[in-house]
Motif scaffolding. Structure first.
Motif, mmCIF file in Angstrom:
data_model
loop_
_atom_site.group_PDB
_atom_site.id
_atom_site.type_symbol
_atom_site.label_atom_id
_atom_site.label_comp_id
_atom_site.label_asym_id
_atom_site.label_seq_id
_atom_site.Cartn_x
_atom_site.Cartn_y
_atom_site.Cartn_z
ATOM 1 N N GLU A 143 0.817 -1.210 0.000
ATOM 2 C CA GLU A 143 0.000 0.000 0.000
ATOM 3 C C GLU A 143 0.856 1.268 0.000
ATOM 4 O O GLU A 143 0.380 2.353 -0.349
ATOM 5 N N LEU A 144 2.124 1.118 0.375
ATOM 6 C CA LEU A 144 3.050 2.242 0.409
ATOM 7 C C LEU A 144 3.227 2.881 -0.967
ATOM 8 O O LEU A 144 3.638 4.039 -1.069
ATOM 9 N N ARG A 145 2.894 2.171 -2.013
ATOM 10 C CA ARG A 145 3.089 2.667 -3.377
ATOM 11 C C ARG A 145 1.933 3.537 -3.883
ATOM 12 O O ARG A 145 2.009 4.046 -5.007
ATOM 13 N N PHE A 146 0.881 3.715 -3.091
ATOM 14 C CA PHE A 146 -0.327 4.368 -3.591
ATOM 15 C C PHE A 146 -0.566 5.709 -2.898
ATOM 16 O O PHE A 146 -0.839 5.767 -1.695
ATOM 17 N N ILE A 147 -0.495 6.778 -3.687
ATOM 18 C CA ILE A 147 -0.580 8.130 -3.148
ATOM 19 C C ILE A 147 -1.936 8.406 -2.509
ATOM 20 O O ILE A 147 -2.036 9.198 -1.565
ATOM 21 N N ASP A 148 -2.989 7.739 -2.995
ATOM 22 C CA ASP A 148 -4.304 7.965 -2.389
ATOM 23 C C ASP A 148 -4.337 7.466 -0.948
ATOM 24 O O ASP A 148 -5.064 8.015 -0.105
ATOM 25 N N LEU A 149 -3.532 6.439 -0.641
ATOM 26 C CA LEU A 149 -3.462 5.954 0.737
ATOM 27 C C LEU A 149 -2.567 6.851 1.590
ATOM 28 O O LEU A 149 -2.780 6.983 2.799
ATOM 29 N N TRP A 150 -1.577 7.473 0.980
ATOM 30 C CA TRP A 150 -0.774 8.467 1.703
ATOM 31 C C TRP A 150 -1.678 9.592 2.190
ATOM 32 O O TRP A 150 -1.531 10.099 3.298
ATOM 33 N N LYS A 151 -2.605 9.998 1.324
ATOM 34 C CA LYS A 151 -3.509 11.098 1.681
ATOM 35 C C LYS A 151 -4.411 10.722 2.858
ATOM 36 O O LYS A 151 -4.781 11.573 3.661
ATOM 37 N N ARG A 152 -4.727 9.436 2.977
ATOM 38 C CA ARG A 152 -5.576 9.001 4.091
ATOM 39 C C ARG A 152 -4.809 9.033 5.418
ATOM 40 O O ARG A 152 -5.422 8.990 6.489
ATOM 41 N N ALA A 153 -3.491 9.086 5.333
ATOM 42 C CA ALA A 153 -2.654 9.193 6.528
ATOM 43 C C ALA A 153 -2.314 10.640 6.867
ATOM 44 O O ALA A 153 -1.652 10.909 7.872
ATOM 45 N N GLN A 154 -2.776 11.571 6.042
ATOM 46 C CA GLN A 154 -2.446 12.978 6.229
ATOM 47 C C GLN A 154 -2.884 13.477 7.595
ATOM 48 O O GLN A 154 -3.988 13.199 8.054
ATOM 49 N N GLY A 155 -1.996 14.230 8.234
ATOM 50 C CA GLY A 155 -2.299 14.798 9.539
ATOM 51 C C GLY A 155 -1.904 13.918 10.707
ATOM 52 O O GLY A 155 -1.980 14.351 11.856
ATOM 53 N N ALA A 156 -1.473 12.678 10.435
ATOM 54 C CA ALA A 156 -1.051 11.778 11.514
ATOM 55 C C ALA A 156 0.294 12.213 12.076
ATOM 56 O O ALA A 156 1.157 12.713 11.351
ATOM 57 N N ASP A 157 0.475 11.996 13.362
ATOM 58 C CA ASP A 157 1.756 12.286 14.017
ATOM 59 C C ASP A 157 2.768 11.162 13.791
ATOM 60 O O ASP A 157 3.968 11.410 13.664
ATOM 61 N N ILE A 158 2.268 9.925 13.783
ATOM 62 C CA ILE A 158 3.114 8.756 13.546
ATOM 63 C C ILE A 158 2.407 7.862 12.530
ATOM 64 O O ILE A 158 1.202 7.607 12.649
ATOM 65 N N ILE A 159 3.156 7.399 11.532
ATOM 66 C CA ILE A 159 2.620 6.489 10.522
ATOM 67 C C ILE A 159 3.405 5.183 10.604
ATOM 68 O O ILE A 159 4.643 5.186 10.557
ATOM 69 N N PHE A 160 2.697 4.069 10.724
ATOM 70 C CA PHE A 160 3.328 2.753 10.845
ATOM 71 C C PHE A 160 3.250 2.013 9.513
ATOM 72 O O PHE A 160 2.219 2.039 8.839
ATOM 73 N N VAL A 161 4.358 1.340 9.170
ATOM 74 C CA VAL A 161 4.422 0.586 7.916
ATOM 75 C C VAL A 161 4.952 -0.820 8.197
ATOM 76 O O VAL A 161 6.160 -1.078 8.104
ATOM 77 N N PRO A 162 4.081 -1.760 8.577
ATOM 78 C CA PRO A 162 4.512 -3.156 8.668
ATOM 79 C C PRO A 162 4.649 -3.711 7.248
ATOM 80 O O PRO A 162 3.818 -3.417 6.380
#
Length: 242
Positions: A143-162
């Motif tokens: 999912e790290l490859r999709f900019i639309d999912l990056w936008k859903r993480a917008q505003g987060a203080d910490i983003i986790f990527v397992p």
């Protein structure tokens, strides 16, 4: 200074589910209390395409262990679970003895034949969640490859990527994780597997783009200053929505 201890586990797993759980639990015991820990994707079973039903049952056992561990630390991981006769790769957040957030992997990796074995999770479930007062988000591996999912993480203080990210695309994994931190002006905790075919590259990345990583270690840690988030967003304004 508002300080938090963050951990990324970089674990080599095998075919024995019980042994995988014991290894993860042993590493969790080394993580201090009141910390946040991210594990690699499907760390207890691997993708286990030939043993999916068994993996589902073992996820229940792993869940009980993590509920206990999460009474004193927060854990972000993924595991194989079943709903309505379909398998899902579920990302789960364990905090204070409860599961406080769950999202099934939405973008499935066709090269790895994930689409043949898993159902795609709902896009609307990929939303920020709170660990105490910290606004957090998670993106599961491909999912790290999709900019639309990056936008859903917008505003987060910490983003986790397992992740279980392949060695052949190591530079892409590390570059994307660093870019995710910089563009969101957030901390990123990325956790990849340590098997021979894996990229490793597990890291804790600051909003400034400073990377803490060590491909030789099973535990990567950093005591971070969370006020860096506010400083970056105040002085380098990119209209991130909180």
């Amino acid at each position: 200074m508002i300080s938090k201890k963050l951990y990324s586990l970089q674990v080599k797993i095998g075919l024995d589910f019980e042994a995988n759980l014991k290894k993860v639990c042993a590493l969790l015991e080394q993580c201090q209390e009141d910390s946040i820990v991210c594990t690699p994707e499907v760390v207890f079973s691997g993708f286990a395409y030939q043993k999916m039903a068994e993996a589902v049952e073992f996820s229940k056992i792993a869940t009980e262990s993590l509920l206990e561990f999460s009474k004193s630390r927060t854990i972000i991981t993924t595991m194989i679970e079943q709903k309505r006769n379909q398998y899902f790769n579920n990302l789960k957040v364990f905090h204070k003895g409860e599961v406080i957030h769950s999202q099934a992997k939405h973008k499935l990796f066709m090269l790895g034949e994930e689409h043949l074995h898993f159902g795609a999770g709902r896009l609307e479930d990929i939303v920020p969640f709170y660990i105490d007062s910290l606004k957090c988000a998670a993106i599961n591996c491909f999912e790290l490859r999709f900019i639309d999912l990056w936008k859903r993480a917008q505003g987060a203080d910490i983003i986790f990527v397992p992740a279980i990210w392949g060695k052949a695309r190591k530079e892409q994994f590390e570059s994307l994780c660093k870019a995710l931190a910089i563009i969101n002006q957030a901390f990123v905790v990325a956790s990849d597997g340590a098997n021979d075919t894996m990229a490793k590259g597990s890291a804790i990345i600051t909003p400034y783009g400073v990377v803490y990583k060590n491909d030789k270690k099973e535990i990567i840690s950093a005591q971070v200053d969370l006020s860096e988030i506010t400083k970056m967003r105040k002085y380098i304004q990119t209209d991130l929505k909180a």
